[in-house]
Motif scaffolding. Structure first.
Motif: not given
Ligand SMILES: Nc1ncnc2c1ncn2[C@@H]1O[C@H](COP(=O)(O)OP(=O)(O)OP(=O)(O)O)[C@@H](O)[C@H]1O
Ligand SMILES: [Mg+2]
Lengths: 304, 274, 331
Positions: B110-114, B122, B159-160, C216-217, C220, C235, C238-239, C329-330
């Motif tokens: 569950n990586p952050f959208p960063k 972070f 996410f990459a 899950e996010l 996290g 988090v 931004p998502a 976002l994915r």
């Protein structure tokens, strides 16, 4: 197994470490409290308009409810009393015309996008166009019908008419009906279609007997909401259906609707007219809220 | 021989080197009791594994250890979880503080959208990190065995990365905040064997300074990394709505796998479970 | 093979045929069914193309209608603020200014309110029944017809905010935006009623976007030790930001095209003034007021204004779709 070396938290100096105890005066906890407070105030502000509007509509409009309101025509200027009977019939009629046009076209278009198109340029163009049409201001729909139906007098030489109003409302309903049909059909699991093809059903039978009925709930919900929306629209009717102080003559004549009545009577400097505007608001809001609750109820039926 | 090899469950708690101590912990979701009456003392500076069949409540207990269950509506914990002399469920305890000292790696990445860099920075930043951030990012990514794959795209979105790489990024993220305890819920379930081995090496490294608790379905992994192993099981109870999990046995990994005290453990570790 | 109409079990007419084959009379599809299949497909195709036809029809109607005015006024139509039927001099600047100012300012107010409300009803700060209640009320607010909101604005909101506007005038009268004494109708009440109208859109879309942020996010974020609002700001928002931005753009389009409530409260004045307290006009309210009675080049001027409104809302809506697609976002 190696001997566990003595435990050293050598790096902890680089981090803030605090006791586990909750400290309400910590900046982050204060900030938390502040933002929670702000969000709750915002939420309170967001529900305030509905409460106030409903309160006034119920108060100002509710006290005028009487049998005469539903059976009489609006009074002449300067007179007292009267009703909005013609406008109620007009709203029902115009909305019915709009539904009769928009629902078949919209459901058919939605079926095409979901079941028959395979993402070609035409389907892309239609679904893009549908999103654009959904964003077209309602007054523009009025301008469009004014230009194509009213000024051209296509219907037996009549200019303003209930029909023109209904068409204008249909233009507004169409994108919603297409979108809900499309999305409702997309929710139907692919296996169900395969199951039908598997027993040799034709595409037409599959769509009509299996796919469409499975998607009935979301489509019906969306359609009811679209009708409710259309019933309250005013802008496209002002110069298509126009207004009339008399009972409806037919679908090719100007017709009164509740929404246009509210608009016309609200800006008149006469008490009787203002009151009828409130009464019409009451009736209209009740109808629309009832439709919304109906939609919610339909939506809940399948969730059981 | 390690000094703990002779210790039994009760001996552990009396010695007082327990890092976390669960005292009669029962966790329920609404009315449904997922795990019941767990007693265990998790030793400091060791790797402890939780094993057991699916649905027996391993993740539930693990989340109970850093108050992650607070996020699940209706989830309640009875009993005491003692850490650093405090009951973590004392109303005076700040759950945020708890999670800063007891970090977690989740079952699903569950990586952050960063960006990758920010994913690591972070957590460190909010924990008040005062050192060299670039260095911390690199060190954490190296420890999580993902530096080589990430070093050229630190500014790209988390996410990459592939699923397995994302998971290692999340491990790096947890390591970066240098918590005293790290909880890992099947951290390697999305990883290939090479990365799994790398992560296991990291765990060996980490346990010098940290306490690690790991949930795993992989017996070999438990044998390879864990000093202690807890076996959970679930059984249906009369009048209950579902299977209730409980702690069957908690002991040195060697004992659990070679000479378990319970038949159920024997069956499970030898794959005769069913 | 010829199909006969005998029902299964009624006795085979031909002893060599087995029972099963007899029971299914449509083993071979008759041509009529194939025709129906094909015809239905063509029918839905035609119905789907109605959308395209209507859209093109709208554009052509408005563009054709606007041609005369475009020829006589050119682009100066956008910058001239006189609307003079006597001398047939038309410029839409007042209405364009009103459209942009009312929609942008109403959004500036509605965005924090709507997103804040959405956070409040998604982040379990309060019991879920209260959250659902608030969500329902905001959705019902969206169902209230704009003409009813306009009526309410004239008789209830207008008088109620008068003292506040007076106070603003006294306090900020030095700035051009507040330098006229408030009368009944004006841009400021129009902005407020637009806030009421776009708030449900922003709230609903933000709520959906926040609900779609995977659990899950959140875990996290909490797992590394953030506070609730730390997780929200760094988090969760931004998502969800691309969907929220898309929703905001849709709301902007709605605010620009909103007609009834605005026309009832804005004053419909063609005298240009920067002041928010002065009566003003928007393109939509101008159309609502004048279209019925206009003739000659005035109709064309109104069509020109309608074309400008269409271009504005079209741009905003396409931008909204682009943002949602581009920034999403994915997970
Ligand atoms: N969020 C939740 N709400 C309700 N019940 C839950 C929730 N999470 C887990 N449970 C229930 O609690 C029990 C234990 O679940 P848990 O996830 O802890 O099992 P697990 O041992 O981690 O299984 P696995 O090995 O499959 O991950 C199960 O019966 C599950 O259905
Ligand atoms: Mg689990």
């Amino acid at each position: 197994m190696a001997n566990p070396s003595p435990i050293t938290y050598d790096n902890t100096a680089l981090f803030d470490r605090r006791p586990l105890r909750y400290d309400p005066w910590l900046t982050r906890n204060l900030r938390n409290l502040l933002f929670t407070g702000i969000a709750s105030i915002f939420a309170a502000i967001a529900v305030l308009p509905l409460v106030l509007v409903l309160f006034y509509v119920l108060m100002q409009g509710g006290r005028l409810i009487s049998v005469g309101l539903f059976t009489q025509l609006p009074p002449d200027i300067g007179m007292e009393g009267g009703g909005i009977g013609n406008a109620i019939i007009g709203t029902l009629l115009v909305t019915l015309i709009a539904s009769l046009i928009a629902i078949p076209v919209g459901v058919g278009g939605g079926i095409f996008l979901s079941e028959y198109s395979s993402g070609g340029w035409f389907a892309n163009f239609v679904s893009f166009g549908n999103d654009v049409l959904a964003g077209v201001p309602s007054i523009i729909a009025g301008v469009f019908v004014y230009g194509t139906v009213v000024t051209t007098r296509v219907f037996f030489g009549q200019s303003y008419s209930a029909m023109a109003g209904g068409i204008a409302l249909a233009v507004l309903m169409l994108p919603t009906v297409i979108k809900t049909t499309y999305e409702g059909l997309k929710l139907v699991p692919q296996e169900l279609r395969w199951g039908a093809y598997g027993v040799g059903a034709s595409k037409f039978v599959t769509v009509m007997r299996i796919t469409l009925p499975s998607a009935f709930t979301p489509i019906a919900t969306g359609v009811v909401l679209a009708i409710a929306r259309a019933a309250g629209e005013t802008a496209p009717l002002i110069f298509t259906a126009l207004f009339s102080s008399f009972w409806p003559d037919g679908v090719f004549d100007p017709i009164a609707t509740m929404s246009v009545l509210i608009f016309n009577f609200a800006i008149m400097p006469y008490q009787a007219q203002n009151e009828l505007a409130w009464a019409a608001s009451f009736v209209l809001v009740m109808m629309i809220l009832a439709a919304n609750l109906l939609a919610r109820w339909i939506a809940r039926m399948t969730k059981v | 021989m390690t000094s703990s090899s002779h210790s039994s469950q009760s001996a552990d708690s009396s010695k007082g080197d327990a890092c976390m101590s669960l005292q009669n912990v029962t966790i329920s979701y609404g009315k449904f009791e997922a795990v019941k009456n767990v007693f265990m003392d998790i030793p400091r500076g060791r790797v402890t594994a939780f094993i057991g069949p699916s649905g027996c409540g391993k993740s539930t207990v693990l989340r109970g250890l850093n108050r992650m269950n607070d996020l699940i509506p209706g989830c309640k914990l009875k009993g005491r979880v003692v850490f650093d002399g405090h009951d973590l469920y004392d109303p005076k305890v700040d759950p945020v503080e708890v999670r800063r000292r007891i970090g977690m790696v989740f079952q699903k990445p569950n990586p952050f959208p960063k960006s990758i860099y920010e994913n690591i920075a972070f957590g460190a930043r909010i924990n008040g990190f005062k050192g060299d951030m670039d260095e911390l990012v690199e060190r954490s990514l190296r420890k999580a065995a993902v530096w080589d794959e990430c070093k050229d795209k630190l500014r790209e979105s988390g996410f990459a990365l592939s699923g397995g790489q994302q998971q290692r990024l999340c491990i790096a993220r947890a390591i970066a905040t240098e918590p005293e305890v790290i909880l890992m819920d099947e951290p390697c379930s999305a990883l290939d064997p090479i990365s799994t081995l790398k992560i296991e090496e990291t765990m060996h490294e980490l346990k010098r300074s940290y306490t690690i608790i790991i949930v795993t379905h992989n017996m070999q992994q438990a044998v390879r990394v864990a000093d202690q192993t807890a076996f959970f099981n679930a059984e249906a109870v009369e009048g209950g709505t579902g299977k209730v999990g409980y702690l069957v046995e908690f002991n040195d990994t060697e004992r659990i796998f070679n000479a378990p005290g319970q038949q159920a453990t024997q069956d499970y570790v030898s794959g005769r479970f069913g | 093979m010829l199909t006969d109409s005998s029902q299964a079990g009624s006795g085979p007419t031909n002893p060599h045929r087995n029972l099963d084959a007899d029971a299914f009379t449509l083993r071979r599809r008759p041509p009529s069914e194939k025709l129906l299949d094909l015809g239905f497909r063509q029918l839905t195709l035609v119905l789907a193309s109605v959308v395209a036809i209507v859209l093109l029809g709208i554009f052509i109607t408005v563009f054709q209608g606007a041609r005369e005015a475009m020829a006589s006024f050119g682009l100066s139509f956008l910058t001239i603020s006189s609307w003079d039927p006597v001398n047939e001099q038309y410029g839409a600047f007042t209405a364009i200014y009103g459209t942009l100012v009312t929609s942008i300012l109403s959004l500036a107010i509605a965005i924090p309110l709507g997103v804040g409300t959405a956070i409040f009803i998604t982040e379990d700060l309060i019991p879920s029944s209260v959250r659902e209640g608030i969500g329902l009320m905001v959705e019902l607010l969206a169902a209230i017809p704009s003409v009813v909101l306009g009526l309410w604005a004239i008789f209830v909101m207008g008088p109620a905010i008068r003292p506040v506007l007076n106070w603003l005038h006294e306090l900020l009268g030095w700035s051009p935006f507040f330098d006229t004494a408030p009368q009944g109708p004006g841009m400021a009440p129009a902005i407020l009623i637009l806030v009421v109208m776009v708030l449900p859109i922003i709230t609903a879309i933000s709520r959906d976007a926040l609900n779609q942020v995977p659990i899950e996010l959140r875990q996290g974020a909490y797992g590394v030790g953030t506070t609730r609002w730390g997780a929200i700001f760094s988090v969760i928002l931004p998502a969800a930001i691309s969907s929220i931005t898309g929703g905001v753009m849709l709301a902007l389009g709605r605010a620009m095209g909103e007609t009834m409530a605005v026309t009832m409260i804005i004053g419909n004045s063609f005298n240009f003034s920067f002041s928010l307290l002065a009566p003003g006009n928007t393109i939509a309210s101008m159309l609502a007021n004048q279209f019925g009675e206009a003739d000659g080049i005035q109709v064309s001027a109104l069509m020109y204004a309608a074309l400008i409104l269409m271009v504005l809302t079209f741009t905003v809506n396409v931008a909204a779709q682009w943002i949602v697609r581009r920034l999403s976002l994915r997970y």
